[in-house]
Design a protein around this motif. Structure first.
Motif, PDB file in Angstrom:
ATOM      1  N   LEU A 638       0.815  -1.224   0.000  1.00 33.98           N
ATOM      2  CA  LEU A 638       0.000   0.000   0.000  1.00 33.98           C
ATOM      3  C   LEU A 638       0.848   1.273   0.000  1.00 33.98           C
ATOM      4  O   LEU A 638       0.296   2.371   0.097  1.00 33.98           O
ATOM      5  CB  LEU A 638      -0.936  -0.005   1.222  1.00 33.98           C
ATOM      6  N   ARG A 639       2.144   1.140  -0.061  1.00 35.85           N
ATOM      7  CA  ARG A 639       3.094   2.260  -0.199  1.00 35.85           C
ATOM      8  C   ARG A 639       2.830   3.394   0.810  1.00 35.85           C
ATOM      9  O   ARG A 639       2.475   4.512   0.442  1.00 35.85           O
ATOM     10  CB  ARG A 639       3.080   2.795  -1.625  1.00 35.85           C
ATOM     11  N   PRO A 640       2.980   3.100   2.108  1.00 33.29           N
ATOM     12  CA  PRO A 640       2.776   4.150   3.119  1.00 33.29           C
ATOM     13  C   PRO A 640       3.865   5.213   3.052  1.00 33.29           C
ATOM     14  O   PRO A 640       5.015   4.924   2.691  1.00 33.29           O
ATOM     15  CB  PRO A 640       2.850   3.374   4.437  1.00 33.29           C
ATOM     16  N   ILE A 641       3.498   6.421   3.439  1.00 34.65           N
ATOM     17  CA  ILE A 641       4.472   7.531   3.501  1.00 34.65           C
ATOM     18  C   ILE A 641       4.802   7.855   4.955  1.00 34.65           C
ATOM     19  O   ILE A 641       5.941   8.138   5.307  1.00 34.65           O
ATOM     20  CB  ILE A 641       3.913   8.785   2.791  1.00 34.65           C
ATOM     21  N   GLY A 642       3.785   7.784   5.829  1.00 35.74           N
ATOM     22  CA  GLY A 642       4.038   8.098   7.234  1.00 35.74           C
ATOM     23  C   GLY A 642       2.765   8.088   8.048  1.00 35.74           C
ATOM     24  O   GLY A 642       1.702   7.676   7.572  1.00 35.74           O
ATOM     25  N   PHE A 643       2.867   8.545   9.291  1.00 33.12           N
ATOM     26  CA  PHE A 643       1.703   8.622  10.176  1.00 33.12           C
ATOM     27  C   PHE A 643       1.905   9.731  11.195  1.00 33.12           C
ATOM     28  O   PHE A 643       3.043  10.153  11.463  1.00 33.12           O
ATOM     29  CB  PHE A 643       1.452   7.290  10.895  1.00 33.12           C
ATOM     30  N   LEU A 655       0.419   6.308  -0.713  1.00 35.26           N
ATOM     31  CA  LEU A 655       0.171   6.589  -2.122  1.00 35.26           C
ATOM     32  C   LEU A 655      -1.012   5.804  -2.683  1.00 35.26           C
ATOM     33  O   LEU A 655      -1.530   6.152  -3.751  1.00 35.26           O
ATOM     34  CB  LEU A 655       1.431   6.280  -2.949  1.00 35.26           C
ATOM     35  N   ASP A 656      -1.430   4.764  -1.993  1.00 35.04           N
ATOM     36  CA  ASP A 656      -2.527   3.927  -2.484  1.00 35.04           C
ATOM     37  C   ASP A 656      -3.699   3.944  -1.519  1.00 35.04           C
ATOM     38  O   ASP A 656      -3.509   4.068  -0.302  1.00 35.04           O
ATOM     39  CB  ASP A 656      -2.052   2.477  -2.663  1.00 35.04           C
ATOM     40  N   PRO A 657      -4.936   3.800  -2.031  1.00 31.31           N
ATOM     41  CA  PRO A 657      -6.106   3.743  -1.144  1.00 31.31           C
ATOM     42  C   PRO A 657      -6.101   2.462  -0.314  1.00 31.31           C
ATOM     43  O   PRO A 657      -5.473   1.461  -0.683  1.00 31.31           O
ATOM     44  CB  PRO A 657      -7.293   3.773  -2.119  1.00 31.31           C
ATOM     45  N   ILE A 658      -6.779   2.524   0.828  1.00 34.34           N
ATOM     46  CA  ILE A 658      -6.869   1.362   1.725  1.00 34.34           C
ATOM     47  C   ILE A 658      -8.303   0.841   1.666  1.00 34.34           C
ATOM     48  O   ILE A 658      -9.201   1.393   2.307  1.00 34.34           O
ATOM     49  CB  ILE A 658      -6.490   1.761   3.165  1.00 34.34           C
ATOM     50  N   PRO A 659      -8.538  -0.213   0.905  1.00 34.37           N
ATOM     51  CA  PRO A 659      -9.917  -0.686   0.732  1.00 34.37           C
ATOM     52  C   PRO A 659     -10.481  -1.375   1.972  1.00 34.37           C
ATOM     53  O   PRO A 659     -11.682  -1.308   2.227  1.00 34.37           O
ATOM     54  CB  PRO A 659      -9.801  -1.669  -0.445  1.00 34.37           C
ATOM     55  N   ASP A 660      -9.632  -2.050   2.756  1.00 32.64           N
ATOM     56  CA  ASP A 660     -10.117  -2.813   3.907  1.00 32.64           C
ATOM     57  C   ASP A 660      -9.216  -2.594   5.119  1.00 32.64           C
ATOM     58  O   ASP A 660      -8.245  -3.324   5.331  1.00 32.64           O
ATOM     59  CB  ASP A 660     -10.179  -4.299   3.567  1.00 32.64           C
ATOM     60  N   PRO A 661      -9.526  -1.597   5.960  1.00 33.27           N
ATOM     61  CA  PRO A 661      -8.682  -1.322   7.131  1.00 33.27           C
ATOM     62  C   PRO A 661      -8.632  -2.477   8.129  1.00 33.27           C
ATOM     63  O   PRO A 661      -7.678  -2.574   8.906  1.00 33.27           O
ATOM     64  CB  PRO A 661      -9.340  -0.095   7.760  1.00 33.27           C
ATOM     65  N   ARG A 662      -9.645  -3.357   8.125  1.00 38.41           N
ATOM     66  CA  ARG A 662      -9.675  -4.438   9.116  1.00 38.41           C
ATOM     67  C   ARG A 662      -8.404  -5.279   9.069  1.00 38.41           C
ATOM     68  O   ARG A 662      -7.899  -5.732  10.102  1.00 38.41           O
ATOM     69  CB  ARG A 662     -10.903  -5.322   8.899  1.00 38.41           C
ATOM     70  N   ALA A 663      -7.889  -5.501   7.880  1.00 34.08           N
ATOM     71  CA  ALA A 663      -6.699  -6.336   7.735  1.00 34.08           C
ATOM     72  C   ALA A 663      -5.483  -5.706   8.393  1.00 34.08           C
ATOM     73  O   ALA A 663      -4.515  -6.401   8.716  1.00 34.08           O
ATOM     74  CB  ALA A 663      -6.433  -6.594   6.256  1.00 34.08           C
ATOM     75  N   LEU A 664      -5.525  -4.385   8.594  1.00 36.58           N
ATOM     76  CA  LEU A 664      -4.386  -3.685   9.201  1.00 36.58           C
ATOM     77  C   LEU A 664      -4.467  -3.663  10.730  1.00 36.58           C
ATOM     78  O   LEU A 664      -3.508  -3.295  11.389  1.00 36.58           O
ATOM     79  CB  LEU A 664      -4.318  -2.245   8.674  1.00 36.58           C
TER      80      LEU A 664
END
Length: 809
Positions: A638-643, A655-664
């Motif tokens: 999902l190509r994260p940049i930061g938090f 850089l990419d949308p997160i379709p299913d946050p549950r998996a995270l």
């Protein structure tokens, strides 16, 4: 059960006459404590601030010394703060002098001159005021058994500040040793803010025998008068300081006799002092007080407050507890209080009289903090305190105590283990674990036993353990202590006058000519020595020193109340218009979660994709979760940049949308990513550095010199790498893991969040940022401040985000 109080006539006439001369009468709980003492029981007093707790704790001592005068140490008073010990001495000396009693009262802390310390061991006063660390050092001397043989009472003030942490572990071990020296010793604890009295009774009792500790509860005082200060404009979207209200705070100081302005950090205290000084059109005398200022600077401010010479004092937790300045008639909390117990404790510094309402004002930093402040006020009104979590005693503290015992005299392993188990935090200590601790103290453990520098103990043929060389005794006394601060440099003028200390890491960012605010002054760096930052006063603009201390976590109690506000629109009528509008637009554009739900919003913005989880578990837990979630995002492509995170929410972006946050948010993240992350990050090394210092493996000071932070870090990092490779089960690695999990990552709250995430998550996919996300997303801009982004630019960015979020279409 509370004892039936004796009649006031049972007091010695000296005390009765003193009360009468003051126009006072002893309070019911003070006489209760006297009855508890005369029954030979241990006692826990829970009474509101201003109820005369300190006098209640000392009343049996004064009565006994009046009725049966004696030499030698009678009562040991242990406080969490050096300032508190000095304050109690001042307030206890006055009545003793007024009664003309021949009772000596002295303090013994890290600030006490060495000649007085030596004299106190030979000829102690009848009442000695000290801290847990100084008590531990006293117990490390061979004459401890003689000094404490006649000890009758130990009084632990502000017990809530000790019992659940490492200083409490050290104190509980110290009390176990004192009880062994003086079996008739009576234990007393005092507090104003205790949610679980039985938990504290068990902690206080020898062998955890709760029935030996009598609970005495004071009468409730007048309810406090607490207000939330609202800005003249709108409540800010971001920030945690309340700096916007400097002129309003000065106006409050102008209308009160003496005001304490509490800040949650030392850096904020310096900043708020400067803001108030600029707004101080009437040139009112103001002061600043925090733990990094020099003893001279702190004493000067404390003396000025005691004499009524200051109108306002900006302070940190250095004055949270028990310091009694009767002229204080208002307390102001800058930023959110983070817990109802802490707010109540700070409110207690105002008025300090049981029958009159304490006046306090909370200045929220942003809109979430307004809700938190409102939650804190409601909790105080409901008498709801924050729960304390009691835990097993820390092994690094135990190692330090074992070394202190060895410094005093040779010991038998089985006898010492029994004594240690009589302290509640160590009551479940196994013989195997104690053996590991003992062998670590002996020679550092299997991986380090070849090095002579770690061979501190030896076992004689008779089975007794003793110190191998006197140098280890000197090393222990020079380095013992529980509070492991970052290495500090002294801030001083060229003439030698010291102002206090700043952290080495901050000093490393300074060069000659740079300026910073400290002790209420703008200072210019002239030169930087190994241990000193030499400065001169200047009128130039300056920045604020940063300190690496841990952040106060949002209590679960207040978090639950804030969640309740979000889910109950009937509460919103109590809120300011802009806060109410913020929640109404959030409700219209997205969702406001119920208390049991985890809201996760996703939305795009300027080429990035954002995910914001509103979990209300506090900054530490959110920081840890941010590290874990972004690692998992990476493995999922999902190509994260930061938090970024605050106490209320975590925002991850990539850089990419997160379709299913549950998996995270799967609980197995704690088994996989968590272990891997902690082992690879600096967290575990930082935790190991602290336990290595507390456990005595690495010394901070050698005779005549203090090691630099780099030297300590280099030493501990080398040992850490050796132990990880050759002895991964080493007792200090176990202690470091416990610290990293509990304190640095708040893994308990993290685990609770992940356990319920799958079943309670509400995922809302939005076309743009929501109102609830604005406060946390503004933090992304704040990371750029060090690169030159001004506060004005940050405010503009917050307004742009807010305008986008609050648009209803």
């Amino acid at each position: 059960m509370t004892q039936v109080p004796p009649p006031a006539s049972s007091l010695p006439s000296d005390l009765t006459n003193w009360f009468s001369a003051k126009g006072w009468a002893p309070r019911r709980h003070q006489l209760d404590m006297l009855a508890v003492a005369r029954n030979g029981a241990h006692g826990l007093l829970v009474a509101t601030t201003g109820a005369g707790k300190t006098l209640a704790g000392f009343l049996p001592t004064l009565a006994e010394l009046i009725e049966s005068p004696s030499e030698g140490l009678h009562t040991l008073y242990v406080s969490p703060l050096k300032a508190l010990a000095v304050d109690i001495q001042r307030n206890l000396l006055a009545p003793v002098e007024e009664m003309g009693l021949d009772i000596r009262i002295e303090t013994r802390t890290g600030d006490t001159p060495s000649d007085r310390k030596a004299r106190q061991r030979i000829r102690p006063p009848q009442i000695l005021l000290t801290t847990p660390e100084s008590l531990s050092l006293l117990l490390s001397y061979p004459d401890a058994a003689t000094m404490f043989a006649g000890l009758k009472t130990i009084v632990v003030d502000e017990v809530h500040a000790f019992a659940t942490g490492k200083r409490g572990d050290l104190l509980s071990l110290g009390m176990a040793r004192l009880q062994a020296i003086a079996p008739g010793l009576r234990r007393v604890a005092l507090s104003a803010t205790v949610a679980d009295p039985d938990g504290y009774r068990a902690w206080l009792a020898p062998d955890g025998d709760i029935d030996t500790v009598t609970l005495v509860q004071g009468d409730p005082g007048a309810p406090p008068n607490i207000a939330i200060l609202l800005p003249e404009g709108r409540i800010p979207w971001s920030g945690h300081s309340g700096r916007y209200a400097a002129e309003q705070v000065i106006a409050e100081i102008e209308t009160h006799k003496t005001t304490i302005v509490f800040c949650n950090t030392r850096a904020l205290a310096e900043l708020i002092f400067q803001d108030l000084w600029k707004a101080n059109a009437m040139n009112l005398p103001l002061g600043v007080h925090h733990g990094s200022l020099s003893l001279e600077a702190r004493r000067k401010v404390e003396g000025a407050m005691a004499d009524g010479k200051l109108r306002g004092l900006v302070a940190t937790a250095s004055l949270d507890l028990g310091v009694d300045w009767g002229d204080v008639d208002c307390v102001i909390q800058m930023g959110a209080p983070k817990g109802s117990s802490r707010l109540l404790q700070r409110i207690g510094r105002s008025n300090h009289r049981l029958d009159e309402s304490s006046e306090a004002i909370v200045v929220p930093g942003n809109r979430f903090e307004y809700l938190e402040a409102r939650a804190a006020l409601d909790a105080v009104e409901a008498g709801e305190l924050d729960a304390d979590v009691f835990r097993m005693g820390a092994l690094d503290v135990l190692a330090q105590h074992v070394m202190a015992c060895a410094c005093a005299a040779p010991f038998d392993q089985a006898v010492l283990l029994d004594e240690i188990r009589s302290a509640l935090p160590y009551s479940a200590l196994t013989a195997e674990t104690f053996d590991q601790v003992l062998h670590f103290v002996r020679d550092g453990g299997y991986a380090l036993q070849a090095y002579d520098k770690f061979k501190r103990l030896t076992q004689d043929t008779d089975g007794m353990w003793r110190i191998t060389h006197p140098k280890f005794i000197a090393q222990h006394r020079l380095n013992a202590g529980i509070i492991v601060e970052a290495t500090m440099l002294s801030v001083r003028f060229k003439n030698g006058r010291t102002l206090g200390r700043v952290e080495e890491a901050f000093a490393a960012t300074m060069s000659p000519g740079d300026t910073f605010f400290f002790a209420g002054m703008s200072l210019e760096v002239e030169r930087i020595d190994t241990e000193d930052l030499v400065v001169r006063a200047t009128a130039r603009p300056a920045r604020i020193p940063s300190y690496g201390g841990s952040r106060m976590p949002l209590s679960t109690n207040l978090a639950d109340r804030v969640r309740g506000f979000l889910a109950d629109p009937s509460e919103w009528a109590r809120f300011p218009d802009d806060v109410r509008e913020w929640l109404e637009v959030q409700q219209a554009r997205s969702i406001l979660p119920s208390p049991g739900q985890l809201l996760v919003e996703t939305f795009p913005r300027e080429g990035r994709h954002y995910m914001v989880a509103y979990s209300f578990e506090g900054w530490n837990a959110h920081q840890s979760l941010g590290m874990l979630v972004t690692r998992r995002m990476e493995t999922q492509g999902l190509r994260p940049i930061g938090f970024v995170s605050n106490d209320y929410a975590l925002a991850c972006f990539g850089l990419d949308p997160i379709p299913d946050p549950r998996a995270l948010f799967s609980p197995d993240i704690l088994e996989d990513e968590f272990v891997d992350w902690v082992q690879q990050s600096a967290l575990l090394k930082r935790a190991f550095r602290e336990v290595a210092v507390i456990g005595g493996l690495v010394e901070r000071q050698i005779p005549g010199k203090r090691k630099t932070g780099r030297q300590v870090t280099f030493s501990t990092d080398l040992i850490y790498d050796v132990l990880r490779k050759y002895e991964p089960a080493h007792i200090l690695l176990q202690a470091a893991w416990a610290d990293a999990r509990a304190r640095m990552t708040d893994v308990g709250r993290l685990a609770n969040l992940l356990d319920r995430a799958a079943d309670t998550m509400l995922h809302v996919d939005l076309p743009r940022i929501s109102p609830l996300a604005v406060p946390v997303l503004t933090l992304i801009g704040r990371e750029k401040v060090a690169q030159g982004m001004s506060d004005d630019a940050l405010l503009e960015e917050a307004e742009v985000l807010a305008a986008e979020a609050m648009r209803v279409d």
